[in-house]
Design a protein around this motif. Structure first.
Motif, short mmCIF file in Angstrom:
data_model
loop_
_atom_site.label_atom_id
_atom_site.label_comp_id
_atom_site.label_asym_id
_atom_site.label_seq_id
_atom_site.Cartn_x
_atom_site.Cartn_y
_atom_site.Cartn_z
N ASP A 42 38.30 33.63 30.29
CA ASP A 42 37.07 32.96 29.86
C ASP A 42 37.29 31.76 28.95
O ASP A 42 36.41 30.93 28.77
N TRP A 43 38.49 31.70 28.34
CA TRP A 43 38.81 30.59 27.43
C TRP A 43 37.75 30.44 26.33
O TRP A 43 37.38 29.35 25.95
N LYS A 44 37.24 31.55 25.83
CA LYS A 44 36.21 31.50 24.79
C LYS A 44 36.80 31.10 23.45
O LYS A 44 37.96 31.39 23.14
N ILE A 45 36.01 30.44 22.64
CA ILE A 45 36.39 30.09 21.28
C ILE A 45 35.30 30.59 20.34
O ILE A 45 34.18 30.86 20.77
N PRO A 46 35.58 30.74 19.03
CA PRO A 46 34.59 31.30 18.10
C PRO A 46 33.35 30.44 17.92
O PRO A 46 32.31 30.94 17.54
N LEU A 54 39.42 25.84 33.00
CA LEU A 54 40.63 25.44 33.70
C LEU A 54 40.24 24.97 35.09
O LEU A 54 39.80 25.76 35.93
N CYS A 55 40.38 23.69 35.34
CA CYS A 55 39.89 23.09 36.59
C CYS A 55 40.92 23.16 37.72
O CYS A 55 40.61 23.56 38.83
N GLY A 74 39.59 18.75 23.39
CA GLY A 74 41.04 18.67 23.49
C GLY A 74 41.51 18.92 24.90
O GLY A 74 40.73 19.23 25.79
N GLU A 75 42.81 18.79 25.09
CA GLU A 75 43.37 18.92 26.43
C GLU A 75 43.41 20.36 26.90
O GLU A 75 43.27 20.64 28.08
N CYS A 76 43.63 21.31 25.98
CA CYS A 76 43.69 22.72 26.37
C CYS A 76 43.44 23.58 25.14
O CYS A 76 43.47 23.08 24.01
N PRO A 77 43.19 24.87 25.32
CA PRO A 77 42.95 25.76 24.18
C PRO A 77 44.12 25.75 23.20
O PRO A 77 45.28 25.63 23.62
N PRO A 78 43.87 25.88 21.90
CA PRO A 78 44.94 25.89 20.90
C PRO A 78 45.93 27.01 21.17
O PRO A 78 45.56 28.14 21.50
N GLY A 79 47.20 26.69 21.01
CA GLY A 79 48.24 27.71 21.16
C GLY A 79 48.65 27.99 22.58
O GLY A 79 49.53 28.83 22.81
#
Length: 263
Positions: A42-46, A54-55, A74-79
């Motif tokens: 899901d690539w969820k963030i707080p 993710l395309c 940003g380009e992608c999720p942190p970490g």
């Protein structure tokens, strides 16, 4: 100067080895190396309800891919490292097939025979040397133990020798060599009917008048699938677990041609 072509092992089930031998299989889909992209779907963030999407994957150079996300922050999720190397190589490189097997017998001059579970064919392997000597001796002792346990003299009854998984087949015993022709990173359920057929699924019914085809259901052998894609998804679930195809993971879709099948 001799050109070195890299070779890597790849395991196949007995069904898929038969498809290779029949010429049905020219493609395989694999998840290895893509776990971090499939394990966080899901690539969820707080912050709020937004999520990274993710395309697709973009090939930066042969064998090296980058995950491309759609998100203004940003380009992608942190970490998350978006770059991934295909563990199976790149077009032009080769794959040697590992398949389910068993030892047939050990020969007086030091070689040993392999029997393949997919079709019962046998191959005599040359003696291995160096660091593999201990492995060969252990293999022989295990086989002698199988004979003693069954109460038969060594090598007289091969049926008592244990079956072995594809992952343990040594290079010297491999009989099938493939050459990669193309690699894509795609969602599993994006597979086309033509690509599903190239995965090696088995046709169990064909009507010459209507060209209607029934495809093997790998989860319920007593029934069949009308569409090739559905048959492939049952094969995927049999190999990876019930319901796994529905999760629609990112996979390497690897196309190849068969270079060699040793008689």
């Amino acid at each position: 100067m001799k050109t070195y072509i890299k070779e890597r092992p790849i395991p196949f089930s007995a069904d898929m080895v038969r498809a290779l031998l029949q010429g049905w299989k020219t493609q395989t889909s694999r998840m290895r190396g893509l776990e971090r992209f499939n394990g966080w779907p899901d690539w969820k963030i707080p912050l709020g309800e937004d999520a990274w999407e993710l395309c697709h994957f973009m090939e930066e150079e042969p064998g090296i891919w980058r995950a491309v996300f759609q998100d203004p922050r940003g380009e992608c999720p942190p970490g998350l490292d978006p770059v991934v190397k295909c563990p199976y190589g790149k077009p032009g490189e080769r794959l040697w097939v590992r398949e389910p097997w068993k030892v047939g017998l050990f020969l007086p001059w030091g070689g040993f025979e392999v029997e393949y579970q997919s079709d019962g064919a046998r191959k005599v392997c040359r003696p291995v040397r160096g660091h593999a000597d201990a492995w060969l001796e252990r293999l022989k002792e295990q086989s002698l133990g199988d004979c003693r346990k069954a109460g038969v003299k060594p090598w007289l009854d091969r049926s008592v020798l244990r079956r072995r998984q594809a992952m343990f087949l040594p290079r010297c015993a491999s009989r099938i060599l493939l050459e990669i022709t193309d690699i894509e990173v795609r969602k599993l359920k994006s597979i086309t009917a033509e690509e599903a057929r190239a995965e090696g699924i088995e046709a169990i019914f064909y009507d010459e008048e209507t060209s209607a085809t029934g495809w093997k259901n790998y989860l319920e052998p007593e029934s069949m699938c009308i569409r090739a894609r559905d048959s492939f998804f049952t094969l995927w679930d049999r190999l990876h677990g019930a319901g796994e195809a529905e999760k629609d993971p990112w996979v390497w879709m690897i196309k190849f041609k068969v270079l060699e099948i040793e008689e």
